[in-house]
Structure formats: structure tokens, C-alpha cells
Design a protein around this motif. Structure first.
Motif, PDB file in Angstrom:
ATOM      1  N   ASN A  22       0.819  -1.219   0.000  1.00  0.00           N
ATOM      2  CA  ASN A  22       0.000   0.000   0.000  1.00  0.00           C
ATOM      3  C   ASN A  22       0.852   1.268   0.000  1.00  0.00           C
ATOM      4  N   GLY A  23       1.970   1.234  -0.712  1.00  0.00           N
ATOM      5  CA  GLY A  23       2.844   2.396  -0.799  1.00  0.00           C
ATOM      6  C   GLY A  23       3.753   2.589   0.397  1.00  0.00           C
ATOM      7  N   PHE A  64      15.538  -6.888  -5.864  1.00  0.00           N
ATOM      8  CA  PHE A  64      14.237  -6.670  -6.484  1.00  0.00           C
ATOM      9  C   PHE A  64      13.347  -5.840  -5.569  1.00  0.00           C
ATOM     10  N   ALA A  65      12.543  -4.980  -6.173  1.00  0.00           N
ATOM     11  CA  ALA A  65      11.483  -4.278  -5.458  1.00  0.00           C
ATOM     12  C   ALA A  65      10.208  -5.099  -5.597  1.00  0.00           C
ATOM     13  N   LEU A  66       9.542  -5.351  -4.474  1.00  0.00           N
ATOM     14  CA  LEU A  66       8.306  -6.131  -4.482  1.00  0.00           C
ATOM     15  C   LEU A  66       7.169  -5.298  -3.916  1.00  0.00           C
ATOM     16  N   GLU A  67       6.014  -5.389  -4.555  1.00  0.00           N
ATOM     17  CA  GLU A  67       4.787  -4.844  -3.982  1.00  0.00           C
ATOM     18  C   GLU A  67       3.901  -6.026  -3.621  1.00  0.00           C
ATOM     19  N   ILE A  68       3.619  -6.190  -2.326  1.00  0.00           N
ATOM     20  CA  ILE A  68       2.832  -7.329  -1.887  1.00  0.00           C
ATOM     21  C   ILE A  68       1.360  -6.939  -1.757  1.00  0.00           C
ATOM     22  N   ASP A  69       0.505  -7.958  -1.729  1.00  0.00           N
ATOM     23  CA  ASP A  69      -0.932  -7.738  -1.666  1.00  0.00           C
ATOM     24  C   ASP A  69      -1.313  -6.995  -0.389  1.00  0.00           C
ATOM     25  N   GLU A  70      -2.267  -6.098  -0.501  1.00  0.00           N
ATOM     26  CA  GLU A  70      -2.692  -5.302   0.649  1.00  0.00           C
ATOM     27  C   GLU A  70      -3.332  -6.144   1.743  1.00  0.00           C
ATOM     28  N   ARG A  71      -3.753  -7.359   1.402  1.00  0.00           N
ATOM     29  CA  ARG A  71      -4.381  -8.230   2.398  1.00  0.00           C
ATOM     30  C   ARG A  71      -3.379  -9.098   3.137  1.00  0.00           C
ATOM     31  N   VAL A  98      18.895   3.490  -2.678  1.00  0.00           N
ATOM     32  CA  VAL A  98      18.427   2.244  -3.287  1.00  0.00           C
ATOM     33  C   VAL A  98      16.955   2.015  -2.960  1.00  0.00           C
ATOM     34  N   ALA A  99      16.566   2.252  -1.718  1.00  0.00           N
ATOM     35  CA  ALA A  99      15.157   2.096  -1.348  1.00  0.00           C
ATOM     36  C   ALA A  99      14.285   3.076  -2.127  1.00  0.00           C
ATOM     37  N   GLY A 100      14.774   4.292  -2.309  1.00  0.00           N
ATOM     38  CA  GLY A 100      14.039   5.273  -3.099  1.00  0.00           C
ATOM     39  C   GLY A 100      13.921   4.852  -4.552  1.00  0.00           C
ATOM     40  N   ARG A 101      14.979   4.295  -5.109  1.00  0.00           N
ATOM     41  CA  ARG A 101      14.941   3.798  -6.489  1.00  0.00           C
ATOM     42  C   ARG A 101      13.890   2.694  -6.621  1.00  0.00           C
ATOM     43  N   ALA A 102      13.852   1.793  -5.641  1.00  0.00           N
ATOM     44  CA  ALA A 102      12.884   0.699  -5.670  1.00  0.00           C
ATOM     45  C   ALA A 102      11.455   1.235  -5.669  1.00  0.00           C
ATOM     46  N   ALA A 103      11.185   2.207  -4.813  1.00  0.00           N
ATOM     47  CA  ALA A 103       9.836   2.787  -4.732  1.00  0.00           C
ATOM     48  C   ALA A 103       9.447   3.458  -6.040  1.00  0.00           C
ATOM     49  N   GLN A 104      10.375   4.191  -6.634  1.00  0.00           N
ATOM     50  CA  GLN A 104      10.069   4.917  -7.858  1.00  0.00           C
ATOM     51  C   GLN A 104       9.811   3.973  -9.034  1.00  0.00           C
ATOM     52  N   LEU A 105      10.539   2.858  -9.099  1.00  0.00           N
ATOM     53  CA  LEU A 105      10.331   1.915 -10.197  1.00  0.00           C
ATOM     54  C   LEU A 105       8.964   1.238 -10.097  1.00  0.00           C
ATOM     55  N   LEU A 106       8.546   0.894  -8.881  1.00  0.00           N
ATOM     56  CA  LEU A 106       7.224   0.303  -8.713  1.00  0.00           C
ATOM     57  C   LEU A 106       6.135   1.304  -9.077  1.00  0.00           C
ATOM     58  N   PRO A 212      13.282  10.549  -3.303  1.00  0.00           N
ATOM     59  CA  PRO A 212      12.128   9.781  -3.795  1.00  0.00           C
ATOM     60  C   PRO A 212      10.796  10.176  -3.182  1.00  0.00           C
ATOM     61  N   PHE A 213      10.491  11.465  -3.117  1.00  0.00           N
ATOM     62  CA  PHE A 213       9.235  11.926  -2.502  1.00  0.00           C
ATOM     63  C   PHE A 213       8.457  12.839  -3.455  1.00  0.00           C
TER      64      PHE A 213
END
Length: 271
Positions: A22-23, A64-71, A98-106, A212-213
Motif C-alpha cells: 500500500n505504498g 528486487f522491489a516487491l509490492e505485496i498484496d494489501e491483504r 536504493v530504497a528510493g529507487r525501488a519505490a520509484q520503479l514500482l 524519492p518523494f
């Protein structure tokens, strides 16, 4: 330590993951690196991965940057889900970047699933980090918003301001987005005039920082006061004051370019 790359390796190497839900960034409170989660940890929990972007290599490990399910359940006894801001001052500058790069790519992949020109679905081109629309040929690369950030000085004094959106009493340097047709120097002069009503000169470039904001590139400058009365706009700037370098308010951490500008100026005065 970090090596950017566009194409993920064939496989076989254990992965590192930067995880978002969820961001919000999911950090492991048991890990010294906080935001770098080992593959066996994330896979063992069974989180459902909804989006995945290769970021590059951390050492020899693919990241890898991962976005997991909100549930998915995030165990509060081990993990914390919060803003990227929580990393400032807690990890080194490269890991924060690096964390900022991951967020921006997602975010980039999520925001460009469909072509803004013809509406067709886009596909990822991993060879050059692009989203492509086959029907109309539109290509979208990750977007960066260039900004200036400047420390205005007057002799032994620094001009620091409290942004209206700051949650606490912190004072920082002035900043603003570069508009179409402007160069960085023109933006700096305009933003200082608009935000606090003074004129500046003798601009000196300091350094840049990826911020990254959500997707800024901060171009840091020093500028000298020339003329004008300090008049905060009371829209973006709630308060602005001149501070002697030996008597400063709460300022940004050293991991930010704003904090580095201030600390560099103070260090030169103390020599």
C-alpha cells in the motif's frame, strides 16, 4: 556496494528484496539493513507478490522491489510498515537511495500500465527500462522531476525556513521545481524571490541527491543574499528567519542534501 542494472540475472543467485505494501516500506526490525529482506524471509512468509521490479545488484546479490498484496499480514513483532522517511538518518545514504529507487520503479510501472496516448496496455522493455506501447509506439521511461534546493547566506547568517507542511519545528533550506523552459539558476532566483521576497546572487553548485518523494532530483546550491526584506509567502513558507551559524534551530539530517548544505557552511565558518 550498489550496482544499477536493467536486466535481471538468469537465476540461481539468492535475491534481496525491498518490500512495499500500500505504498509503505516494510522494514525488518531484526535486520541491521532494515529495508533489505533476504529471499528466504519473504518467500517463507508467503506474501503474494503483485508487482516486481529488478533494481540492480547489492554487492553480488540481485535486488528486487516487491509490492505485496494489501491483504497480506505483516507481523508487527518483526516488521514495520511506514514511510521512506523512516530510513533517513538510520541507514547510510546509498541504502536510502536504493530504497528510493525501488519505490520509484514500482510507482512508474503502476502508473504506466496503459498508454496515455491511445489507451492500449503497455509492456515492459527490460533491456532499457522502458514501458512500450506496441500499437502506437509510445515509450515511457522512469520520470524524474528536477528541483533546486539552496542555502542562502549573508555573512555569518543562514536563511532557513519552516515549510507549512513540516510536522514539527524543523527549519530547512529553500527548494522548488524547475519549470518548463527554465534552467536551474533561473529557478533558484525565482523560487527564493517568490517564497521569501529577497534577491540573491553568486550562485555556487554544491551537489545533487535523488529524493524519492516521489521522484525528484535535488540540485543543491549556495547563494548569497543581495537585497530585499525577508517576507515569507505564508502559503508554502510558514516562517523564515536569519540564523547565526553558531545558533541554529532543528535542521534536516545529514543524510539529506539540505542537511549537508547547512553543515558544510557551518564547517567552513568554524575553520
Amino acid at each position: 556496494m550498489f550496482r544499477p542494472d536493467n536486466a535481471p540475472p538468469e537465476g540461481g543467485l539468492p535475491e534481496l528484496h525491498v518490500v512495499f505494501q500500500n505504498g509503505k516500506l516494510v522494514t525488518d526490525m531484526r535486520s541491521a539493513d532494515l529495508c533489505l529482506l533476504q529471499e528466504q524471509v519473504t518467500r517463507g512468509i508467503g506474501w503474494q507478490v503483485r508487482r516486481r521490479q529488478f533494481v540492480g545488484f547489492w554487492g553480488e546479490q540481485p535486488l528486487f522491489a516487491l509490492e505485496i498484496d494489501e491483504r497480506d499480514e505483516v507481523d508487527p513483532l518483526q516488521f514495520n510498515a511506514g514511510s521512506l522517511y523512516q530510513l533517513l538518518g538510520r541507514v547510510d545514504e546509498q541504502l536510502f537511495s536504493v530504497a528510493g529507487r525501488a519505490a520509484q520503479l514500482l510507482d512508474w510501472e503502476r502508473d504506466h500500465r496503459y498508454c496515455g496516448r491511445c489507451g492500449n496496455e503497455m509492456s515492459a522493455d527490460l533491456s532499457e527500462r522502458a514501458m512500450r506501447c506496441s500499437p502506437c509506439g509510445t515509450i515511457i521511461y522512469p520520470r524524474i522531476a528536477p528541483c533546486i534546493i539552496t542555502l542562502v547566506t549573508r555573512g555569518d547568517e543562514l536563511l532557513l525556513a519552516r515549510n507549512a507542511n513540516f510536522p514539527g519545528p524543523m527549519y530547512s533550506t529553500l527548494a522548488g521545481f524547475i519549470e518548463a523552459g527554465e534552467n536551474a539558476e533561473e529557478t533558484l532566483i525565482r523560487e527564493v524571490r517568490e517564497e521569501v521576497g529577497v534577491e540573491v546572487g553568486k550562485l555556487e553548485y554544491f551537489q545533487s541527491q535523488a529524493w524519492p518523494f516521489p521522484n525528484q532530483l535535488m540540485l543543491g546550491f549556495f547563494a548569497e543574499y543581495r537585497s530585499g526584506e525577508l517576507t515569507p509567502d505564508h502559503v508554502e513558507i510558514a516562517d523564515a528567519q536569519w540564523f547565526h551559524y553558531s545558533d541554529l534551530p532543528v535542521i534536516p539530517p545529514a543524510s539529506s542534501v539540505a542537511g549537508q548544505l547547512i553543515r558544510h557552511f557551518v564547517a567552513t565558518k568554524q575553520r
